[in-house]
Design an enzyme around this catalytic site. Sequence first.
Site, PDB file in Angstrom:
ATOM      1  N   CYS A 295      21.768  35.172  54.143  1.00  0.00           N
ATOM      2  CA  CYS A 295      21.187  35.985  55.207  1.00  0.00           C
ATOM      3  C   CYS A 295      22.273  36.525  56.143  1.00  0.00           C
ATOM      4  O   CYS A 295      23.360  35.994  56.237  1.00  0.00           O
ATOM      5  CB  CYS A 295      20.215  35.144  56.021  1.00  0.00           C
ATOM      6  SG  CYS A 295      18.962  34.348  55.024  1.00  0.00           S
TER       7      CYS A 295
ATOM      8  N   ARG B 235      26.092  41.223  51.737  1.00  0.00           N
ATOM      9  CA  ARG B 235      25.802  39.780  51.610  1.00  0.00           C
ATOM     10  C   ARG B 235      24.624  39.529  50.680  1.00  0.00           C
ATOM     11  O   ARG B 235      24.394  38.408  50.248  1.00  0.00           O
ATOM     12  CB  ARG B 235      25.495  39.194  52.992  1.00  0.00           C
ATOM     13  CG  ARG B 235      26.662  39.253  53.969  1.00  0.00           C
ATOM     14  CD  ARG B 235      26.199  38.982  55.395  1.00  0.00           C
ATOM     15  NE  ARG B 235      25.781  37.632  55.596  1.00  0.00           N
ATOM     16  CZ  ARG B 235      26.599  36.654  55.994  1.00  0.00           C
ATOM     17  NH1 ARG B 235      27.888  36.905  56.159  1.00  0.00           N
ATOM     18  NH2 ARG B 235      26.162  35.430  56.185  1.00  0.00           N
TER      19      ARG B 235
ATOM     20  N   TRP C  84      17.759  36.451  52.732  1.00  0.00           N
ATOM     21  CA  TRP C  84      17.949  36.097  51.317  1.00  0.00           C
ATOM     22  C   TRP C  84      17.040  34.896  51.084  1.00  0.00           C
ATOM     23  O   TRP C  84      17.347  33.789  51.533  1.00  0.00           O
ATOM     24  CB  TRP C  84      19.404  35.767  51.065  1.00  0.00           C
ATOM     25  CG  TRP C  84      19.667  35.313  49.666  1.00  0.00           C
ATOM     26  CD1 TRP C  84      18.786  35.207  48.622  1.00  0.00           C
ATOM     27  CD2 TRP C  84      20.923  34.927  49.127  1.00  0.00           C
ATOM     28  NE1 TRP C  84      19.419  34.777  47.508  1.00  0.00           N
ATOM     29  CE2 TRP C  84      20.721  34.601  47.775  1.00  0.00           C
ATOM     30  CE3 TRP C  84      22.183  34.832  49.636  1.00  0.00           C
ATOM     31  CZ2 TRP C  84      21.750  34.173  46.944  1.00  0.00           C
ATOM     32  CZ3 TRP C  84      23.214  34.407  48.810  1.00  0.00           C
ATOM     33  CH2 TRP C  84      22.982  34.089  47.483  1.00  0.00           C
TER      34      TRP C  84
ATOM     35  N   ASN D 272      19.814  31.804  59.675  1.00  0.00           N
ATOM     36  CA  ASN D 272      20.542  31.741  58.402  1.00  0.00           C
ATOM     37  C   ASN D 272      20.786  30.263  58.141  1.00  0.00           C
ATOM     38  O   ASN D 272      21.380  29.573  58.967  1.00  0.00           O
ATOM     39  CB  ASN D 272      21.876  32.499  58.509  1.00  0.00           C
ATOM     40  CG  ASN D 272      22.644  32.451  57.194  1.00  0.00           C
ATOM     41  OD1 ASN D 272      22.056  32.165  56.145  1.00  0.00           O
ATOM     42  ND2 ASN D 272      23.946  32.680  57.248  1.00  0.00           N
ATOM     43  N   GLY D 273      20.282  29.760  57.027  1.00  0.00           N
ATOM     44  CA  GLY D 273      20.460  28.343  56.709  1.00  0.00           C
ATOM     45  C   GLY D 273      19.176  27.790  56.120  1.00  0.00           C
ATOM     46  O   GLY D 273      18.265  28.523  55.768  1.00  0.00           O
TER      47      GLY D 273
ATOM     48  N   GLU E 175      28.878  35.452  27.571  1.00  0.00           N
ATOM     49  CA  GLU E 175      29.500  35.919  28.827  1.00  0.00           C
ATOM     50  C   GLU E 175      28.693  35.462  30.031  1.00  0.00           C
ATOM     51  O   GLU E 175      29.254  35.045  31.043  1.00  0.00           O
ATOM     52  CB  GLU E 175      29.627  37.436  28.796  1.00  0.00           C
ATOM     53  CG  GLU E 175      30.256  38.044  30.039  1.00  0.00           C
ATOM     54  CD  GLU E 175      31.657  37.506  30.336  1.00  0.00           C
ATOM     55  OE1 GLU E 175      32.252  36.825  29.474  1.00  0.00           O
ATOM     56  OE2 GLU E 175      32.152  37.735  31.459  1.00  0.00           O
TER      57      GLU E 175
ATOM     58  N   LYS F  64      30.369  33.198  33.016  1.00  0.00           N
ATOM     59  CA  LYS F  64      30.322  33.650  34.422  1.00  0.00           C
ATOM     60  C   LYS F  64      29.772  32.541  35.304  1.00  0.00           C
ATOM     61  O   LYS F  64      30.308  32.226  36.351  1.00  0.00           O
ATOM     62  CB  LYS F  64      29.446  34.905  34.538  1.00  0.00           C
ATOM     63  CG  LYS F  64      30.102  36.160  34.032  1.00  0.00           C
ATOM     64  CD  LYS F  64      31.039  36.778  35.047  1.00  0.00           C
ATOM     65  CE  LYS F  64      32.517  36.682  34.820  1.00  0.00           C
ATOM     66  NZ  LYS F  64      33.170  36.617  33.597  1.00  0.00           N
TER      67      LYS F  64
ATOM     68  N   GLU G 202      32.280  29.525  35.491  1.00  0.00           N
ATOM     69  CA  GLU G 202      33.599  29.672  36.128  1.00  0.00           C
ATOM     70  C   GLU G 202      33.500  29.917  37.626  1.00  0.00           C
ATOM     71  O   GLU G 202      34.450  29.613  38.348  1.00  0.00           O
ATOM     72  CB  GLU G 202      34.429  30.743  35.441  1.00  0.00           C
ATOM     73  CG  GLU G 202      33.930  32.146  35.534  1.00  0.00           C
ATOM     74  CD  GLU G 202      34.901  33.108  34.847  1.00  0.00           C
ATOM     75  OE1 GLU G 202      36.103  32.845  34.792  1.00  0.00           O
ATOM     76  OE2 GLU G 202      34.410  34.125  34.349  1.00  0.00           O
TER      77      GLU G 202
ATOM     78  N   HIS H  18      17.808  22.748  15.433  1.00  0.00           N
ATOM     79  CA  HIS H  18      18.641  21.933  14.535  1.00  0.00           C
ATOM     80  C   HIS H  18      19.437  20.887  15.288  1.00  0.00           C
ATOM     81  O   HIS H  18      20.506  20.472  14.830  1.00  0.00           O
ATOM     82  CB  HIS H  18      19.563  22.852  13.716  1.00  0.00           C
ATOM     83  CG  HIS H  18      18.811  23.813  12.865  1.00  0.00           C
ATOM     84  ND1 HIS H  18      18.125  23.439  11.723  1.00  0.00           N
ATOM     85  CD2 HIS H  18      18.555  25.138  13.024  1.00  0.00           C
ATOM     86  CE1 HIS H  18      17.524  24.483  11.201  1.00  0.00           C
ATOM     87  NE2 HIS H  18      17.763  25.538  11.969  1.00  0.00           N
TER      88      HIS H  18
ATOM     89  N   LYS I  82      43.939  34.716  37.475  1.00  0.00           N
ATOM     90  CA  LYS I  82      43.468  36.013  36.986  1.00  0.00           C
ATOM     91  C   LYS I  82      44.129  36.347  35.647  1.00  0.00           C
ATOM     92  O   LYS I  82      43.549  36.996  34.808  1.00  0.00           O
ATOM     93  CB  LYS I  82      43.782  37.124  38.018  1.00  0.00           C
ATOM     94  CG  LYS I  82      43.243  38.494  37.622  1.00  0.00           C
ATOM     95  CD  LYS I  82      41.732  38.478  37.476  1.00  0.00           C
ATOM     96  CE  LYS I  82      41.197  39.785  36.926  1.00  0.00           C
ATOM     97  NZ  LYS I  82      39.770  39.682  36.514  1.00  0.00           N
TER      98      LYS I  82
HETATM   99  C1  AGP Z   1      36.978  35.964  32.716  1.00  0.00           C
HETATM  100  O1  AGP Z   1      35.982  35.899  33.749  1.00  0.00           O
HETATM  101  C2  AGP Z   1      37.938  34.835  32.827  1.00  0.00           C
HETATM  102  N1  AGP Z   1      38.620  34.933  34.090  1.00  0.00           N
HETATM  103  C3  AGP Z   1      38.854  34.638  31.644  1.00  0.00           C
HETATM  104  O2  AGP Z   1      38.062  34.098  30.614  1.00  0.00           O
HETATM  105  C4  AGP Z   1      39.561  35.892  31.056  1.00  0.00           C
HETATM  106  O3  AGP Z   1      38.618  36.722  30.442  1.00  0.00           O
HETATM  107  C5  AGP Z   1      40.570  35.421  29.989  1.00  0.00           C
HETATM  108  O4  AGP Z   1      41.530  34.610  30.621  1.00  0.00           O
HETATM  109  C6  AGP Z   1      41.261  36.577  29.280  1.00  0.00           C
HETATM  110  O5  AGP Z   1      41.979  37.341  30.211  1.00  0.00           O
HETATM  111  P1  AGP Z   1      42.542  38.781  29.756  1.00  0.00           P
HETATM  112  O6  AGP Z   1      41.328  39.616  29.440  1.00  0.00           O
HETATM  113  O7  AGP Z   1      43.313  39.282  30.915  1.00  0.00           O
HETATM  114  O8  AGP Z   1      43.368  38.576  28.533  1.00  0.00           O
END
Ligand code: AGP
Length: 612
Positions: A2, A27, A76, A102-103, A484, A488, A491, A507, A607
């Site tokens: 919120c 937000r 929210w 908010n809370g 994916e 997401k 992670e 199975h 990253k």
């Molecule tokens: C994606 O959300 C992750 N941060 C991670 O799996 C990433 O996709 C993976 O490390 C590959 O990175 P790249 O596409 O830069 O090679």
Amino acid sequence: MCGIIGFVGKEPAAPILLDGLARMEYRGYDSAGVAVRSETAGLQIRKTKGRLQVLSDLIHGGADLDGSLGIGHTRWATHGEPNDINAHPHVSENGRIALVHNGIIENYMELKEHLMRQGVHFTSDTDTEVVAQLLEFHYNECHNMLEAVGRCLRRIEGSYAFGIICADYPNALIAARKDSPLIIGYGKNGNFIASDVTAIIKYTRDVAYMDDGEIAVLTADSVDVFDDEMSPVEKAHSTIDWDVSAAEKGGYAHFMAKEIMEQPEAIRKTVSPRIRDGRVVLDDLHLPEEYVRGLSRIFVIACGSSYHVGVVSKYIWEKLLRRPVEVVLASEFRYSDPLVDERTLVIVISQSGETLDTMAAMREAKRRGGRTLAIVNVVGSSIAREADDVLYTWAGPEIAVATTKAYSTQLVLMDLVGLYLAEKLGTVAEDEYEAILSEMQLLPDKMQRFLDHTEDIQYFASRYFNHGSVFFIGRNLDYAMGLEGSLKLKEISYIHSEAYASGELKHGTISLIESGTLVVALGTYAPLFDKAMSNVVEVKARGAEVLALTTEDFREKMEKTADATIAVPVTHPLLQPSLGVVPLQLFAYYVALQRGCDIDKPRNLAKSVTVE
Ligand code: AGP
């Protein structure tokens, strides 16, 4: 979460409240409202479900509400679904106290029952209304608003940032804070409270951050702060000097939120330059036609989300090219003594272009004579420089560790390369080629249409953020997309989850499904929708809570069985994952937001993984 804003000063409050709420839209919210105290009309309350524009239109940009004391809120939903009644501000039964929050009030049911036994009538399903009614209860006891707030805070358990106004106090804005952030802004023409600086930076950079247990009383010319013992507190002032990186967020709370919203434009930039006169044109790809026709096998090697792009693309390419496509984790490929020769095309997917596992796998493929084509987002990166060919995704810089727009642009670029190769191989019918290309150009608009209405996903996230494990189940392209969605969630929210081929559940793994297990059932791939439905019934029969993802044309059917349903626009079946992945990104984002996770920089992650 919120957003709160409050103002008391020498100018109309309503336009300031709306402006501040607009600056906090990032937000996430599902409804919005304001309360403004008028000399003639008392407390004027206006609140609506939906976008802030709906509220602004309702009060003509604030012109309908007179008065220079008010509070505003973007909600929210946590307790009580998104609707006009559950929207904030909430008002005491006598209509003289308005409150935004908010809370979460953990003991709201206990307090609600106590108040109901005192004859109090409630109108909403929210925890927040309980506080508004409790304030009236204590105000009637002591006839002093500040004292009533103190008594109220001593009885509630949970987290809160409150903005409070009372019809009997024409010049006072009261604020209180515990666990949910609340800022005081010292302005020239009045004073402010806000959930974060973005809401008030236009008016003042002179702020103070409230601490837990504090109560603030603001007037147009003064700010008094008290601790939980009601002793005065001298607050240190801060001057907001926004750093560039924060500004790059464009007002979003996280880069991930910004990058999710940038996906339609990123896809447009990646696709449009590569379609001319109705044909896919890849000027940077130098694959002679006889080489393409002589291909013996195709590998896709990558890591993480880029690997997931490969898994989705496998289904698409094998349909279009009628050639085997093998998708291998880069870290496995390099040690698997891979079957690569001069007639092997190796697609290398990497957002950063620096992932060591992927770089090493590409070198191994080249060493064995394979031809490498890199799909990369960072121009001039190591993988881009060493591959035989490189095609760039034009997603722009992606800052959040959890990829979103790079994933989406990698996927559409792989679609384009698949069509390009299929045309050279003569394995795709002209009408299918045109149908896919036509729908690909509509993806940005269809994705934007979905992104304009994410309230339901915020609500589902607030319902499900406490689950300890989550199953993503689907078949074919839905299964691939689920990989994916699962990553997401893992992670950025740290919730364990697993993507599972739904036909495989019986199975063995179905033994893990028990009462309350959250299953995200993916049913966007139209040719297998009925199978997806039967898997929903299968897990429901074992007590699962099912959040289903399907397409708009199947929503009604799915809603009959699933506990909650999200629907995305319909596109070509082979392109459906490009739309379906967006709600999965948003679900992970809002769950992580609820859990207070460091969304842009999740623990243990980088990253670009430049180590083995
Ligand atoms: C994606 O959300 C992750 N941060 C991670 O799996 C990433 O996709 C993976 O490390 C590959 O990175 P790249 O596409 O830069 O090679």
